[in-house]
Write a protein that holds these residues in place. Structure first.
Motif, PDB file in Angstrom:
ATOM      1  N   LEU A  31      37.217 -52.634  40.026  1.00  0.00           N
ATOM      2  CA  LEU A  31      37.516 -51.200  40.093  1.00  0.00           C
ATOM      3  C   LEU A  31      36.427 -50.357  39.436  1.00  0.00           C
ATOM      4  N   ALA A  32      35.850 -50.837  38.344  1.00  0.00           N
ATOM      5  CA  ALA A  32      34.797 -50.069  37.660  1.00  0.00           C
ATOM      6  C   ALA A  32      33.600 -49.842  38.579  1.00  0.00           C
ATOM      7  N   MET A  33      33.204 -50.872  39.328  1.00  0.00           N
ATOM      8  CA  MET A  33      32.087 -50.703  40.265  1.00  0.00           C
ATOM      9  C   MET A  33      32.464 -49.757  41.396  1.00  0.00           C
ATOM     10  N   LEU A  34      33.709 -49.851  41.864  1.00  0.00           N
ATOM     11  CA  LEU A  34      34.159 -48.930  42.918  1.00  0.00           C
ATOM     12  C   LEU A  34      34.078 -47.488  42.460  1.00  0.00           C
ATOM     13  N   VAL A  35      34.583 -47.233  41.262  1.00  0.00           N
ATOM     14  CA  VAL A  35      34.581 -45.864  40.741  1.00  0.00           C
ATOM     15  C   VAL A  35      33.157 -45.389  40.489  1.00  0.00           C
ATOM     16  N   ALA A  36      32.296 -46.263  39.951  1.00  0.00           N
ATOM     17  CA  ALA A  36      30.891 -45.883  39.734  1.00  0.00           C
ATOM     18  C   ALA A  36      30.215 -45.518  41.057  1.00  0.00           C
ATOM     19  N   GLY A  37      30.471 -46.298  42.084  1.00  0.00           N
ATOM     20  CA  GLY A  37      29.927 -45.978  43.401  1.00  0.00           C
ATOM     21  C   GLY A  37      30.456 -44.669  43.935  1.00  0.00           C
ATOM     22  N   ARG A  38      31.746 -44.433  43.741  1.00  0.00           N
ATOM     23  CA  ARG A  38      32.335 -43.178  44.203  1.00  0.00           C
ATOM     24  C   ARG A  38      31.771 -41.979  43.447  1.00  0.00           C
ATOM     25  N   ILE A  39      31.496 -42.160  42.175  1.00  0.00           N
ATOM     26  CA  ILE A  39      30.893 -41.068  41.398  1.00  0.00           C
ATOM     27  C   ILE A  39      29.503 -40.763  41.938  1.00  0.00           C
ATOM     28  N   LEU A  40      28.716 -41.790  42.247  1.00  0.00           N
ATOM     29  CA  LEU A  40      27.393 -41.560  42.836  1.00  0.00           C
ATOM     30  C   LEU A  40      27.517 -40.888  44.202  1.00  0.00           C
ATOM     31  N   LEU A  41      28.477 -41.334  45.005  1.00  0.00           N
ATOM     32  CA  LEU A  41      28.708 -40.685  46.296  1.00  0.00           C
ATOM     33  C   LEU A  41      29.087 -39.219  46.096  1.00  0.00           C
ATOM     34  N   GLY A  42      29.931 -38.955  45.122  1.00  0.00           N
ATOM     35  CA  GLY A  42      30.337 -37.578  44.833  1.00  0.00           C
ATOM     36  C   GLY A  42      29.170 -36.716  44.396  1.00  0.00           C
ATOM     37  N   CYS A  43      28.290 -37.286  43.585  1.00  0.00           N
ATOM     38  CA  CYS A  43      27.097 -36.531  43.174  1.00  0.00           C
ATOM     39  C   CYS A  43      26.235 -36.216  44.390  1.00  0.00           C
ATOM     40  N   GLY A  44      26.104 -37.174  45.290  1.00  0.00           N
ATOM     41  CA  GLY A  44      25.355 -36.921  46.524  1.00  0.00           C
ATOM     42  C   GLY A  44      25.984 -35.834  47.359  1.00  0.00           C
ATOM     43  N   VAL A  45      27.297 -35.876  47.486  1.00  0.00           N
ATOM     44  CA  VAL A  45      28.020 -34.848  48.249  1.00  0.00           C
ATOM     45  C   VAL A  45      27.870 -33.485  47.590  1.00  0.00           C
ATOM     46  N   GLY A  46      28.036 -33.415  46.281  1.00  0.00           N
ATOM     47  CA  GLY A  46      27.922 -32.140  45.565  1.00  0.00           C
ATOM     48  C   GLY A  46      26.536 -31.528  45.690  1.00  0.00           C
ATOM     49  N   PHE A  47      25.515 -32.350  45.514  1.00  0.00           N
ATOM     50  CA  PHE A  47      24.147 -31.849  45.637  1.00  0.00           C
ATOM     51  C   PHE A  47      23.862 -31.406  47.065  1.00  0.00           C
ATOM     52  N   SER A  48      24.281 -32.199  48.043  1.00  0.00           N
ATOM     53  CA  SER A  48      23.975 -31.838  49.434  1.00  0.00           C
ATOM     54  C   SER A  48      24.736 -30.607  49.882  1.00  0.00           C
ATOM     55  N   ASN A  49      25.991 -30.478  49.467  1.00  0.00           N
ATOM     56  CA  ASN A  49      26.753 -29.293  49.874  1.00  0.00           C
ATOM     57  C   ASN A  49      26.152 -28.018  49.303  1.00  0.00           C
ATOM     58  N   GLN A  50      25.675 -28.063  48.083  1.00  0.00           N
ATOM     59  CA  GLN A  50      25.075 -26.868  47.487  1.00  0.00           C
ATOM     60  C   GLN A  50      23.717 -26.582  48.111  1.00  0.00           C
ATOM     61  N   ALA A  51      22.877 -27.590  48.197  1.00  0.00           N
ATOM     62  CA  ALA A  51      21.505 -27.368  48.651  1.00  0.00           C
ATOM     63  C   ALA A  51      21.419 -27.100  50.147  1.00  0.00           C
ATOM     64  N   SER A  52      22.230 -27.792  50.960  1.00  0.00           N
ATOM     65  CA  SER A  52      22.105 -27.607  52.402  1.00  0.00           C
ATOM     66  C   SER A  52      22.583 -26.226  52.838  1.00  0.00           C
ATOM     67  N   LYS A  53      23.634 -25.716  52.218  1.00  0.00           N
ATOM     68  CA  LYS A  53      24.085 -24.358  52.564  1.00  0.00           C
ATOM     69  C   LYS A  53      23.026 -23.333  52.174  1.00  0.00           C
ATOM     70  N   ASN A  54      22.425 -23.545  51.026  1.00  0.00           N
ATOM     71  CA  ASN A  54      21.351 -22.684  50.556  1.00  0.00           C
ATOM     72  C   ASN A  54      20.165 -22.777  51.515  1.00  0.00           C
ATOM     73  N   PHE A  55      19.839 -23.974  51.938  1.00  0.00           N
ATOM     74  CA  PHE A  55      18.725 -24.186  52.863  1.00  0.00           C
ATOM     75  C   PHE A  55      18.961 -23.457  54.174  1.00  0.00           C
ATOM     76  N   PHE A  56      20.166 -23.619  54.740  1.00  0.00           N
ATOM     77  CA  PHE A  56      20.471 -22.950  55.999  1.00  0.00           C
ATOM     78  C   PHE A  56      20.409 -21.438  55.867  1.00  0.00           C
ATOM     79  N   SER A  57      20.903 -20.908  54.760  1.00  0.00           N
ATOM     80  CA  SER A  57      20.925 -19.456  54.607  1.00  0.00           C
ATOM     81  C   SER A  57      19.524 -18.868  54.493  1.00  0.00           C
ATOM     82  N   LEU A  58      18.582 -19.662  54.040  1.00  0.00           N
ATOM     83  CA  LEU A  58      17.217 -19.167  53.881  1.00  0.00           C
ATOM     84  C   LEU A  58      16.258 -19.660  54.950  1.00  0.00           C
ATOM     85  N   ALA A  59      16.741 -20.437  55.916  1.00  0.00           N
ATOM     86  CA  ALA A  59      15.854 -21.015  56.932  1.00  0.00           C
ATOM     87  C   ALA A  59      15.438 -20.005  57.993  1.00  0.00           C
TER      88      ALA A  59
END
Length: 175
Positions: free
Chosen positions: A135-163
């Protein structure tokens, strides 16, 4: 109008020429994956948490309750197990926290670099989840996935708005 382009009407009645180049297409595809990885994860995690093999490996008590028909479903939760709830919610909590840091990273490193970082975090999280033994590895992986999702959701919307062209972004000098 030149071949390979399209025109966009400007607010003041003038025409702007915009060309669709390979760089524009690649940038839009890269930015669009920000929403894609979030949707992909929702579909995958929802399906995997109901698979007997997954439950047998990581949540055997949930599988036993399921097989004995002792699962008490409510409007909010099918399986009453804190570990399974942690597995599911860790991505969303990490995405929320990462979004706050992504704004700073986007300002310091730029939108493209932040989106690349998001992709790397998502891939590493997927590898950790694929190799998970507990379970610890599962949660660690999910946290990394969440960080990827959080970064991409913020940056990609910003990118589109300024493209788009600056004259088409809704930014006016007299505001």
């Amino acid at each position: 109008m030149p071949a390979g382009g399209f025109s966009v009407s400007a607010p003041l009645g003038t025409e702007l020429e915009a060309k669709i180049t390979p760089a524009v297409v690649a940038s839009c595809v890269m930015a669009a994956t920000g929403g894609l990885i979030f949707g992909y994860d929702i579909g995958i995690s929802g399906g995997v948490t109901s698979m007997d093999d997954f439950l047998r490996e990581f949540f055997p008590t949930v599988l036993e309750k399921k097989k004995r028909n002792q699962v008490r479903e409510s409007k909010y939760c099918k399986y009453d197990d804190q570990g399974l709830q942690l597995f599911t919610s860790s991505l969303y909590l990490a995405a929320l926290a990462a979004t706050l840091f992504a704004a700073y990273t986007t300002r310091r490193l730029g939108r493209r670099t932040t989106m690349l970082l998001a992709g790397v975090l998502f891939v590493v999280g997927a590898v950790v989840n694929g190799a998970a033994k507990n379970l610890a590895m599962l949660v660690a992986g999910r946290i990394l996935l969440g960080c990827g999702v959080g970064f991409s959701n913020q940056a990609s919307k910003n990118f589109f708005s300024l493209a788009g062209p600056s004259k088409q972004r809704g930014i006016h000098q007299n505001i």
